[in-house]
Write a protein that holds these residues in place. Structure first.
Motif, short mmCIF file in Angstrom:
data_model
loop_
_atom_site.label_atom_id
_atom_site.label_comp_id
_atom_site.label_asym_id
_atom_site.label_seq_id
_atom_site.Cartn_x
_atom_site.Cartn_y
_atom_site.Cartn_z
N VAL A 1 33.53 38.14 38.90
CA VAL A 1 34.01 38.51 40.23
C VAL A 1 35.48 38.13 40.37
N TYR A 2 35.83 36.94 39.93
CA TYR A 2 37.23 36.49 39.99
C TYR A 2 38.13 37.43 39.20
N ALA A 3 37.70 37.77 37.99
CA ALA A 3 38.52 38.65 37.15
C ALA A 3 38.70 40.02 37.80
N LEU A 4 37.63 40.55 38.37
CA LEU A 4 37.72 41.86 39.01
C LEU A 4 38.64 41.85 40.22
N LEU A 5 38.49 40.85 41.07
CA LEU A 5 39.31 40.79 42.28
C LEU A 5 40.76 40.43 41.96
N LEU B 1 33.16 45.37 42.87
CA LEU B 1 32.11 44.36 42.81
C LEU B 1 30.75 44.98 42.55
N MET B 2 30.51 46.17 43.09
CA MET B 2 29.22 46.82 42.87
C MET B 2 29.04 47.28 41.43
N ILE C 1 29.36 45.27 39.01
CA ILE C 1 28.75 44.10 38.36
C ILE C 1 27.24 44.20 38.54
N PRO C 2 26.47 44.03 37.47
CA PRO C 2 25.01 44.11 37.61
C PRO C 2 24.49 43.04 38.55
N GLY C 3 23.58 43.45 39.44
CA GLY C 3 22.97 42.52 40.37
C GLY C 3 23.66 42.45 41.72
N ILE C 4 24.83 43.08 41.84
CA ILE C 4 25.56 43.04 43.10
C ILE C 4 25.52 44.42 43.74
N GLY C 5 24.95 44.47 44.94
CA GLY C 5 24.88 45.70 45.70
C GLY C 5 25.89 45.68 46.84
N GLU C 6 25.75 46.63 47.73
CA GLU C 6 26.71 46.78 48.83
C GLU C 6 26.72 45.56 49.75
N CYS C 7 25.56 45.10 50.14
CA CYS C 7 25.47 43.95 51.05
C CYS C 7 25.98 42.67 50.39
N MET D 1 29.79 42.75 50.10
CA MET D 1 30.44 42.44 51.37
C MET D 1 30.35 40.94 51.68
N MET D 2 29.22 40.34 51.34
CA MET D 2 29.06 38.92 51.58
C MET D 2 30.01 38.10 50.68
N LEU D 3 30.15 38.53 49.42
CA LEU D 3 31.09 37.86 48.51
C LEU D 3 32.51 37.93 49.06
N LEU D 4 32.91 39.10 49.52
CA LEU D 4 34.26 39.26 50.07
C LEU D 4 34.46 38.41 51.32
#
Length: 153
Positions: A135-139, A29-30, A32-38, A41-44
């Motif tokens: 995100v869906y494709a990655l997960l 997930l990280m 993906i541009p714009g998505i950091g660690e926090c 974790m929130m997405l998950l």
């Protein structure tokens, strides 16, 4: 006093960072541009198990990032997003879309293309939906983000 609160925040973030290092999905997930660690974790936390969504449209609907449709007598009127579902998931994706427009050329091109026809807030939400599809494709597929593939869609 501010230094004390900063130390407390660091103490609270330490277990989160340790857990993020152990989860391979966070690394995906990280990418993906714009998505950091926090935000990863929130997405998950909000999505939980990706298998409970049969397709990307179901995930977008869960986040409330789909257009409202009112149908009657064979006529359909489309409105703004439904805002049903997880407000936290929707919020973190809109924030990620805002950052992605600054740090990703592909996201910036997509945003600028939408901006020619739509208001800036509408374009940002549309980019958030596009990020959610990534995100869906990655997960679902377990691969790392590809900027060229993102730009082509």
């Amino acid at each position: 006093m501010i230094d004390h609160y900063g130390e407390e925040i660091q103490k609270q973030n330490l277990p989160l960072s340790e857990k993020a290092e152990q989860d391979e999905r966070v690394k995906w997930l990280m990418s993906i541009p714009g998505i950091g660690e926090c935000s990863a974790m929130m997405l998950l936390a909000e999505i939980r198990e990706i298998g409970r969504f049969p397709d990307k449209e179901a995930l977008c609907s869960y986040a409330g990032l789909v257009p409202r449709v009112r149908e009657s007598a064979g006529k359909a009127a489309r409105g703004g997003i439904t805002r049903q579902g997880s407000p936290w998931l929707r919020w973190i994706l809109v924030e990620a879309a805002q950052v992605a427009t600054r740090c990703s050329p592909a996201a910036k091109r997509s945003y600028d293309r939408l901006l020619r026809k739509k208001h800036k807030h509408v374009a940002r939400v549309a980019l958030a939906r596009k990020l959610l599809i990534a995100v869906y494709a990655l997960l679902h597929e377990g691969v790392v983000f590809d900027e060229n593939r993102f730009a082509a869609v």
